[in-house]
Design a protein around this motif. Structure first.
Motif, PDB file in Angstrom:
ATOM      1  N   SER A 108       0.835  -1.207   0.000  1.00 19.02           N
ATOM      2  CA  SER A 108       0.000   0.000   0.000  1.00 19.02           C
ATOM      3  C   SER A 108       0.872   1.261   0.000  1.00 19.02           C
ATOM      4  O   SER A 108       0.592   2.233  -0.704  1.00 19.02           O
ATOM      5  CB  SER A 108      -0.931  -0.019   1.216  1.00 19.02           C
ATOM      6  OG  SER A 108      -1.661   1.177   1.294  1.00 19.02           O
ATOM      7  N   CYS A 109       1.950   1.205   0.785  1.00 17.63           N
ATOM      8  CA  CYS A 109       2.870   2.354   0.861  1.00 17.63           C
ATOM      9  C   CYS A 109       3.536   2.607  -0.491  1.00 17.63           C
ATOM     10  O   CYS A 109       3.565   3.736  -0.979  1.00 17.63           O
ATOM     11  CB  CYS A 109       3.917   2.079   1.947  1.00 17.63           C
ATOM     12  SG  CYS A 109       5.397   3.077   1.805  1.00 17.63           S
ATOM     13  N   LEU A 110       4.056   1.553  -1.119  1.00 21.17           N
ATOM     14  CA  LEU A 110       4.771   1.742  -2.386  1.00 21.17           C
ATOM     15  C   LEU A 110       3.813   2.150  -3.499  1.00 21.17           C
ATOM     16  O   LEU A 110       4.158   2.930  -4.389  1.00 21.17           O
ATOM     17  CB  LEU A 110       5.546   0.467  -2.748  1.00 21.17           C
ATOM     18  CG  LEU A 110       6.721   0.172  -1.804  1.00 21.17           C
ATOM     19  CD1 LEU A 110       7.337  -1.186  -2.107  1.00 21.17           C
ATOM     20  CD2 LEU A 110       7.792   1.260  -1.881  1.00 21.17           C
ATOM     21  N   LYS A 111       2.584   1.620  -3.431  1.00 17.71           N
ATOM     22  CA  LYS A 111       1.572   1.993  -4.430  1.00 17.71           C
ATOM     23  C   LYS A 111       1.264   3.494  -4.300  1.00 17.71           C
ATOM     24  O   LYS A 111       1.124   4.197  -5.292  1.00 17.71           O
ATOM     25  CB  LYS A 111       0.320   1.144  -4.176  1.00 17.71           C
ATOM     26  CG  LYS A 111      -0.609   1.052  -5.329  1.00 17.71           C
ATOM     27  CD  LYS A 111      -1.580  -0.137  -5.240  1.00 17.71           C
ATOM     28  CE  LYS A 111      -2.280  -0.284  -3.923  1.00 17.71           C
ATOM     29  NZ  LYS A 111      -3.486  -1.135  -4.014  1.00 17.71           N
ATOM     30  N   MET A 112       1.163   3.979  -3.052  1.00 19.19           N
ATOM     31  CA  MET A 112       0.891   5.403  -2.835  1.00 19.19           C
ATOM     32  C   MET A 112       2.067   6.250  -3.337  1.00 19.19           C
ATOM     33  O   MET A 112       1.869   7.279  -3.995  1.00 19.19           O
ATOM     34  CB  MET A 112       0.640   5.681  -1.356  1.00 19.19           C
ATOM     35  CG  MET A 112       0.390   7.156  -1.062  1.00 19.19           C
ATOM     36  SD  MET A 112       0.151   7.501   0.694  1.00 19.19           S
ATOM     37  CE  MET A 112       1.824   7.428   1.304  1.00 19.19           C
ATOM     38  N   HIS A 113       3.290   5.796  -3.053  1.00 16.01           N
ATOM     39  CA  HIS A 113       4.444   6.594  -3.495  1.00 16.01           C
ATOM     40  C   HIS A 113       4.619   6.529  -5.011  1.00 16.01           C
ATOM     41  O   HIS A 113       5.083   7.505  -5.621  1.00 16.01           O
ATOM     42  CB  HIS A 113       5.713   6.188  -2.731  1.00 16.01           C
ATOM     43  CG  HIS A 113       5.731   6.774  -1.353  1.00 16.01           C
ATOM     44  ND1 HIS A 113       6.186   8.042  -1.083  1.00 16.01           N
ATOM     45  CD2 HIS A 113       5.254   6.292  -0.174  1.00 16.01           C
ATOM     46  CE1 HIS A 113       6.016   8.316   0.205  1.00 16.01           C
ATOM     47  NE2 HIS A 113       5.456   7.255   0.778  1.00 16.01           N
ATOM     48  N   ALA A 114       4.211   5.420  -5.654  1.00 12.23           N
ATOM     49  CA  ALA A 114       4.240   5.348  -7.123  1.00 12.23           C
ATOM     50  C   ALA A 114       3.283   6.386  -7.694  1.00 12.23           C
ATOM     51  O   ALA A 114       3.573   7.062  -8.687  1.00 12.23           O
ATOM     52  CB  ALA A 114       3.864   3.945  -7.590  1.00 12.23           C
ATOM     53  N   LEU A 115       2.135   6.527  -7.033  1.00 12.60           N
ATOM     54  CA  LEU A 115       1.139   7.531  -7.446  1.00 12.60           C
ATOM     55  C   LEU A 115       1.712   8.945  -7.294  1.00 12.60           C
ATOM     56  O   LEU A 115       1.576   9.792  -8.178  1.00 12.60           O
ATOM     57  CB  LEU A 115      -0.083   7.354  -6.541  1.00 12.60           C
ATOM     58  CG  LEU A 115      -1.344   8.105  -6.886  1.00 12.60           C
ATOM     59  CD1 LEU A 115      -2.025   7.451  -8.071  1.00 12.60           C
ATOM     60  CD2 LEU A 115      -2.300   8.076  -5.694  1.00 12.60           C
ATOM     61  N   MET A 116       2.376   9.154  -6.172  1.00 14.60           N
ATOM     62  CA  MET A 116       2.991  10.466  -5.918  1.00 14.60           C
ATOM     63  C   MET A 116       4.061  10.757  -6.967  1.00 14.60           C
ATOM     64  O   MET A 116       4.136  11.857  -7.505  1.00 14.60           O
ATOM     65  CB  MET A 116       3.630  10.481  -4.521  1.00 14.60           C
ATOM     66  CG  MET A 116       2.620  10.420  -3.381  1.00 14.60           C
ATOM     67  SD  MET A 116       3.472   9.957  -1.846  1.00 14.60           S
ATOM     68  CE  MET A 116       2.280  10.484  -0.614  1.00 14.60           C
ATOM     69  N   LEU A 117       4.885   9.752  -7.258  1.00  7.09           N
ATOM     70  CA  LEU A 117       5.984   9.950  -8.220  1.00  7.09           C
ATOM     71  C   LEU A 117       5.463  10.198  -9.624  1.00  7.09           C
ATOM     72  O   LEU A 117       6.081  10.904 -10.416  1.00  7.09           O
ATOM     73  CB  LEU A 117       6.901   8.705  -8.238  1.00  7.09           C
ATOM     74  CG  LEU A 117       7.736   8.458  -6.982  1.00  7.09           C
ATOM     75  CD1 LEU A 117       8.399   7.092  -7.052  1.00  7.09           C
ATOM     76  CD2 LEU A 117       8.795   9.536  -6.815  1.00  7.09           C
ATOM     77  N   SER A 118       4.284   9.620  -9.935  1.00  7.78           N
ATOM     78  CA  SER A 118       3.742   9.774 -11.292  1.00  7.78           C
ATOM     79  C   SER A 118       2.877  11.028 -11.414  1.00  7.78           C
ATOM     80  O   SER A 118       2.253  11.257 -12.437  1.00  7.78           O
ATOM     81  CB  SER A 118       2.933   8.534 -11.676  1.00  7.78           C
ATOM     82  OG  SER A 118       1.732   8.496 -10.936  1.00  7.78           O
ATOM     83  N   SER A 119       2.795  11.830 -10.366  1.00  7.73           N
ATOM     84  CA  SER A 119       2.040  13.082 -10.411  1.00  7.73           C
ATOM     85  C   SER A 119       2.876  14.160 -11.114  1.00  7.73           C
ATOM     86  O   SER A 119       4.087  14.049 -11.211  1.00  7.73           O
ATOM     87  CB  SER A 119       1.708  13.546  -8.986  1.00  7.73           C
ATOM     88  OG  SER A 119       0.955  12.560  -8.320  1.00  7.73           O
ATOM     89  N   VAL A 120       2.213  15.185 -11.621  1.00 13.90           N
ATOM     90  CA  VAL A 120       2.916  16.287 -12.294  1.00 13.90           C
ATOM     91  C   VAL A 120       2.559  17.613 -11.629  1.00 13.90           C
ATOM     92  O   VAL A 120       1.398  18.004 -11.667  1.00 13.90           O
ATOM     93  CB  VAL A 120       2.531  16.351 -13.796  1.00 13.90           C
ATOM     94  CG1 VAL A 120       3.354  17.417 -14.510  1.00 13.90           C
ATOM     95  CG2 VAL A 120       2.676  15.000 -14.461  1.00 13.90           C
ATOM     96  N   PRO A 121       3.498  18.327 -10.969  1.00 16.13           N
ATOM     97  CA  PRO A 121       4.891  17.942 -10.774  1.00 16.13           C
ATOM     98  C   PRO A 121       5.007  16.714  -9.856  1.00 16.13           C
ATOM     99  O   PRO A 121       4.112  16.451  -9.055  1.00 16.13           O
ATOM    100  CB  PRO A 121       5.477  19.185 -10.081  1.00 16.13           C
ATOM    101  CG  PRO A 121       4.318  19.822  -9.384  1.00 16.13           C
ATOM    102  CD  PRO A 121       3.143  19.569 -10.254  1.00 16.13           C
TER     103      PRO A 121
END
Ligand code: PMV
Length: 326
Positions: free
Chosen positions: A238-251
């Protein structure tokens, strides 16, 4: 019309990121957290007819206007419920670092809710307190309760079914947590701003929202059955999925630093060698290590000795928020 309350921070095992309504602060996903014992906010609220506005002291200093206004808007909810008009002097102190991914808004708004409701003389259920706290900060709804807590995903447009409920108290399964501090800086992007950016730009946002219910029901089972591997695997996922979402955000929302990554790698190495330990990370660079009962102490020194690590805090599961006598 004065009261003081203590509320403890919580960390999510199944993460909350995204809102279905920004005005009412309604989460787009449910979440599951553990309340922690040693990190807390103590807040006193004093409603006073002499004041011409709300005044907030945070960690010994008069708070910035934006913070004071946010708290004042929140107190309007309490004033409306209690049918009072007085302003308040609020004194709030965290016994830990504020604003760097250590959930100060969770314990902060939970303590404010309990103290303000008590000072205003309103006698409401814990669920109603959770609904109030949620309007200050989504994760604060969970800090009303101790131990293992679930934040429900509601449906009602007014948020009347968006609240937290306890799953099990802190004695059900006394897990331990190590908080590895890797930076003392305040975070650059607040969670509310970050959630807006992710909802508008992250390509996986809809799948993130859709996949949350499955994670929640599996986590509930892992807690009930005290299945540590299942709990840890799900929490990391769940944590890594959330951070993947954060990383794929713009900015991009990059909350980690190089030590965060080093600690993650080290945990994976330790697991390969047979040590049962898992991590979770919120909107900041600190890593929270989830350990089985009795195991955190021996892991503490190992992380303290890593270069880049500033401090390691050992804690256990903590109680519900409540009023204290002063
Ligand atoms: O309650 P907020 O608005 O500070 O958001 C909390 C978001 C995370 O800490 C990243 C995840 C969570 O579920 O606590």
């Amino acid at each position: 019309m004065k009261s003081t309350a203590i509320a403890h921070i919580n960390i999510a095992l199944v993460k909350y990121w995204g809102k279905r309504d920004f005005l009412l602060n309604l989460p787009a996903v449910g979440s599951i957290s553990i309340t922690l014992n040693d990190l807390f906010t103590k807040t006193s609220v004093d409603f006073n007819t002499d004041l011409s506005r709300d005044i907030l002291y945070l960690n010994g200093q008069r708070a910035a206007t934006a913070q004071e206004n946010r708290v004042s808007n929140f107190l309007d909810l309490i004033r409306k419920t209690a049918d009072i008009k007085h302003y308040a002097k609020i004194i709030s102190n965290n016994n830990f670092l504020t604003g760097s991914g250590l959930a100060s808004s969770a314990s902060g708004y939970a303590a404010l809710t309990i103290a303000a409701a008590d000072a205003a003389g309103i006698d409401i259920s814990p669920v109603k307190k959770s609904i109030l706290a949620r309007q200050g900060s989504g994760s604060a709804a969970r800090s009303i309760f101790g131990g293992y807590v679930e934040m429900k995903l509601g449906n009602n447009p007014d948020g009347s079914d968006d609240y937290a409920i306890p799953i099990a108290d802190e004695n059900h399964w006394p897990l331990e947590v190590l908080i590895v501090i890797t930076s003392n800086d305040e975070k650059a992007i607040t969670s509310t701003d970050g959630m807006k950016i992710s909802a508008q730009t992250a390509p996986y946002y809809n799948n993130w929202v859709k996949s949350s219910a499955g994670d929640i029901s599996q986590m509930r089972d892992a807690i009930t059955n005290k299945d540590f591997t299942k709990l840890g695997d799900l929490a990391e996922h769940s944590c890594l999925k959330m951070h993947a979402l954060m990383l794929s955000s713009v900015p991009p929302l990059i909350y980690w630093n190089e030590t965060t990554m080093k600690v993650i790698n080290h945990i994976h190495e330790m697991r390969k060698k047979g040590t049962a330990v898992f991590f979770t990370i919120d909107a900041g660079p600190q890593i929270k290590l989830i350990c089985e009962p009795g195991n955190a102490h021996k892991l503490k020194t190992e992380f303290e000795n890593m270069s880049g690590v500033k401090k390691v805090i050992l804690t256990s599961l903590g109680p519900a928020a409540g009023v204290i006598e002063e």
